[in-house]
Design a protein around this motif. Structure first.
Motif, PDB file in Angstrom:
ATOM      1  N   GLN A  93       4.987   3.194   4.193  1.00 43.65           N
ATOM      2  CA  GLN A  93       6.129   2.324   4.445  1.00 43.65           C
ATOM      3  C   GLN A  93       6.545   2.407   5.912  1.00 43.65           C
ATOM      4  O   GLN A  93       6.314   3.399   6.588  1.00 43.65           O
ATOM      5  CB  GLN A  93       7.276   2.691   3.518  1.00 43.65           C
ATOM      6  CG  GLN A  93       6.965   2.285   2.097  1.00 43.65           C
ATOM      7  CD  GLN A  93       8.114   2.506   1.143  1.00 43.65           C
ATOM      8  OE1 GLN A  93       9.223   2.823   1.524  1.00 43.65           O
ATOM      9  NE2 GLN A  93       7.829   2.327  -0.135  1.00 43.65           N
TER      10      GLN A  93
ATOM     11  N   ALA B 281      -1.054  -0.727  -1.348  1.00 45.17           N
ATOM     12  CA  ALA B 281       0.040  -1.695  -1.467  1.00 45.17           C
ATOM     13  C   ALA B 281      -0.444  -2.866  -2.315  1.00 45.17           C
ATOM     14  O   ALA B 281      -1.647  -3.106  -2.435  1.00 45.17           O
ATOM     15  CB  ALA B 281       0.469  -2.185  -0.093  1.00 45.17           C
TER      16      ALA B 281
ATOM     17  N   ILE C 128       3.370  -3.341   6.345  1.00 48.96           N
ATOM     18  CA  ILE C 128       2.399  -3.738   5.323  1.00 48.96           C
ATOM     19  C   ILE C 128       3.056  -4.637   4.272  1.00 48.96           C
ATOM     20  O   ILE C 128       2.462  -5.617   3.833  1.00 48.96           O
ATOM     21  CB  ILE C 128       1.736  -2.504   4.688  1.00 48.96           C
ATOM     22  CG1 ILE C 128       0.883  -1.800   5.746  1.00 48.96           C
ATOM     23  CG2 ILE C 128       0.907  -2.882   3.470  1.00 48.96           C
ATOM     24  CD1 ILE C 128       0.322  -0.464   5.324  1.00 48.96           C
ATOM     25  N   GLY C 129       4.277  -4.331   3.888  1.00 52.90           N
ATOM     26  CA  GLY C 129       4.983  -5.188   2.933  1.00 52.90           C
ATOM     27  C   GLY C 129       5.187  -6.582   3.495  1.00 52.90           C
ATOM     28  O   GLY C 129       4.987  -7.583   2.799  1.00 52.90           O
TER      29      GLY C 129
ATOM     30  N   VAL D  32       4.591  -0.916  -1.610  1.00 52.22           N
ATOM     31  CA  VAL D  32       3.817  -0.223  -0.579  1.00 52.22           C
ATOM     32  C   VAL D  32       3.985   1.272  -0.817  1.00 52.22           C
ATOM     33  O   VAL D  32       5.118   1.748  -0.965  1.00 52.22           O
ATOM     34  CB  VAL D  32       4.314  -0.591   0.840  1.00 52.22           C
ATOM     35  CG1 VAL D  32       3.526   0.162   1.905  1.00 52.22           C
ATOM     36  CG2 VAL D  32       4.223  -2.099   1.066  1.00 52.22           C
TER      37      VAL D  32
END
Length: 180
Positions: free
Chosen positions: A94, A70, A98-99, A89
């Motif tokens: 996904q 990412a 994480i985003g 990401v």
């Protein structure tokens, strides 16, 4: 200084073998491929290799070993404003937050720099609304429009939605939301 929300998510990632790092020159080919794959699907603007090299210090990455999983960038436009851009990401990761972690790290970095406001241009406003961003008029960011947007092939018919967030606005308590 990393916020508690970011620190908690970072600890979770590290347990899974991931790490957050400043992007390095050798990360550019993988970042370029990931960003432009999403751009080809109409989810973000494409980036050139030269643009990534020129702005490498803006980027942070989540790494899985030597692989870029990412990335995101905090690009300072002036003493009162920065843009969070190129949040990507990998598809296999996904939905794990994480985003959101990358966006919150960018906000934390903006706070460290003393910036009062961050903004994004996005096709996914719902994701950013969960992170405390509010819709805005892109014309509220004339430095962005006249320094970068004017060179974009989509100008003046851009379909991205402008959103902003005061840097001092904390994320609501609880875990980071999952990515969309």
């Amino acid at each position: 200084m990393t916020s508690g929300v970011v620190a908690t998510k970072l600890a979770e990632l590290e347990l899974k073998g991931f790490r957050l790092a400043q992007a390095r020159l050798q990360d550019v080919p993988q970042m370029l491929e990931m960003i432009n794959e999403f751009a080809a699907g109409g989810e973000m603007l494409p980036r050139s290799q030269s643009e990534l090299f020129e702005n490498i210090r803006d980027f942070i990455v989540v790494k899985d070993g030597n692989e870029v999983a990412a990335c995101a960038a905090l690009h300072v436009l002036w003493d009162d404003l920065a843009e969070i851009k190129s949040v990507a990401v990998s598809e296999k990761l996904q939905g794990q937050g994480i985003g959101a972690l990358l966006v919150e790290q960018c906000v934390d970095d903006a706070a460290e720099l003393g910036l009062p406001t961050v903004f994004v241009l996005t096709h996914k406003p719902g994701f950013y609304e969960k992170l405390g961003f509010e819709r805005a008029d892109v014309l509220e960011f004339p430095r962005k429009v006249w320094s970068e947007c004017i060179r974009c092939p989509k100008f003046p018919s851009c379909n991205e939605i402008a959103m902003s967030r005061p840097v001092t606005t904390p994320l609501p308590d609880g875990p980071l939301p999952n990515d969309e």
